[in-house]
Design a protein around this motif. Structure first.
Motif, short mmCIF file in Angstrom:
data_model
loop_
_atom_site.label_atom_id
_atom_site.label_comp_id
_atom_site.label_asym_id
_atom_site.label_seq_id
_atom_site.Cartn_x
_atom_site.Cartn_y
_atom_site.Cartn_z
N ALA A 8 0.88 -1.17 0.00
CA ALA A 8 0.00 0.00 0.00
C ALA A 8 0.91 1.21 0.00
O ALA A 8 1.86 1.28 0.79
CB ALA A 8 -0.91 0.01 1.22
N ASP A 28 -8.02 -1.86 3.44
CA ASP A 28 -6.69 -2.28 2.98
C ASP A 28 -6.20 -3.49 3.77
O ASP A 28 -5.67 -4.43 3.20
CB ASP A 28 -5.69 -1.13 3.08
CG ASP A 28 -4.29 -1.57 2.68
OD1 ASP A 28 -4.15 -2.23 1.63
OD2 ASP A 28 -3.34 -1.28 3.43
N TYR A 31 -8.04 -6.47 2.57
CA TYR A 31 -7.55 -6.85 1.25
C TYR A 31 -6.24 -7.62 1.37
O TYR A 31 -6.06 -8.66 0.74
CB TYR A 31 -7.37 -5.60 0.38
CG TYR A 31 -6.79 -5.88 -0.99
CD1 TYR A 31 -7.57 -6.43 -2.00
CD2 TYR A 31 -5.46 -5.58 -1.28
CE1 TYR A 31 -7.04 -6.68 -3.26
CE2 TYR A 31 -4.93 -5.83 -2.53
CZ TYR A 31 -5.73 -6.37 -3.52
OH TYR A 31 -5.20 -6.62 -4.76
N THR A 35 -5.94 -11.49 0.29
CA THR A 35 -5.07 -11.78 -0.83
C THR A 35 -3.95 -12.74 -0.46
O THR A 35 -3.61 -13.64 -1.23
CB THR A 35 -4.47 -10.48 -1.40
OG1 THR A 35 -5.56 -9.60 -1.75
CG2 THR A 35 -3.63 -10.73 -2.64
N THR A 114 -2.25 -1.31 -3.25
CA THR A 114 -3.31 -0.45 -2.73
C THR A 114 -2.82 0.98 -2.91
O THR A 114 -1.83 1.38 -2.28
CB THR A 114 -3.61 -0.73 -1.25
OG1 THR A 114 -4.01 -2.09 -1.10
CG2 THR A 114 -4.71 0.19 -0.74
N PHE A 150 -7.59 -0.61 -5.30
CA PHE A 150 -6.85 -1.86 -5.34
C PHE A 150 -6.53 -2.16 -6.81
O PHE A 150 -7.44 -2.26 -7.62
CB PHE A 150 -7.66 -3.02 -4.74
CG PHE A 150 -8.07 -2.79 -3.32
CD1 PHE A 150 -7.11 -2.65 -2.31
CD2 PHE A 150 -9.41 -2.72 -2.97
CE1 PHE A 150 -7.49 -2.44 -1.00
CE2 PHE A 150 -9.79 -2.51 -1.64
CZ PHE A 150 -8.83 -2.37 -0.67
#
Length: 156
Positions: A8, A28, A31, A35, A114, A150
């Motif tokens: 990020a 975030d 995510y 992921t 991100t 994203f």
């Protein structure tokens, strides 16, 4: 094996300040978890220590360090040794810090980024990659939100 960096950053490529994230966006963090869950993650010693020396659950945590060794997580003094250890994996994520990204970004096949829309003060930066979009990296997925996006890039 696919080697992917997940990061990020703000518009100035800031990724950290004083050993922490300069922001807190729960989307975030979710995510990142969604992921990387179930996949090995490689991090530098500093990042591991910033996590309190505790591995992130649900993922095999690999630490790169020339100066420390940890009994509870695989620790390697070289990136090549870590990749050899993980050679049977489908995807492996680099999660930082700045020096790890700088040294190994050129070996990555994918970037999970991100993009934080707001500028932040920081002392740790992600290497510049945006000038290579369209020549080295192609955007394959984007999900835009109010405060962040994203984006997934694949090496061309």
């Amino acid at each position: 094996m696919t080697l992917a960096a997940i990061v990020a950053h703000d518009p100035n490529l800031v990724i950290g300040k004083g050993g922490d994230l300069p922001w807190h966006y729960s989307e975030d963090l979710k995510y990142f978890k969604r992921t990387t869950m179930g996949h090995p993650i490689i991090m530098g010693r500093v990042v591991f220590e910033e996590l309190g020396g505790n591995p992130l659950p649900g993922r095999e945590n690999i630490v790169l360090s020339r100066s420390s060794n940890y009994d509870h997580v695989p620790t390697f003094s070289s990136f090549d040794k870590a990749l050899e250890y993980l050679k049977e994996e489908e995807i492996v994520f680099l999660i930082g810090g700045g020096e790890i990204y700088r040294q190994f970004l050129d070996q990555c096949d994918k970037l999970f980024v991100t993009e934080i829309h707001q500028n932040y003060e920081g002392d740790t930066y992600f290497p510049e990659y945006r000038d290579e979009i369209g020549t080295t990296w192609k955007e394959i997925k984007r999900e835009d939100h109010d405060k962040l996006s994203f984006v997934v890039y694949e090496r061309m």
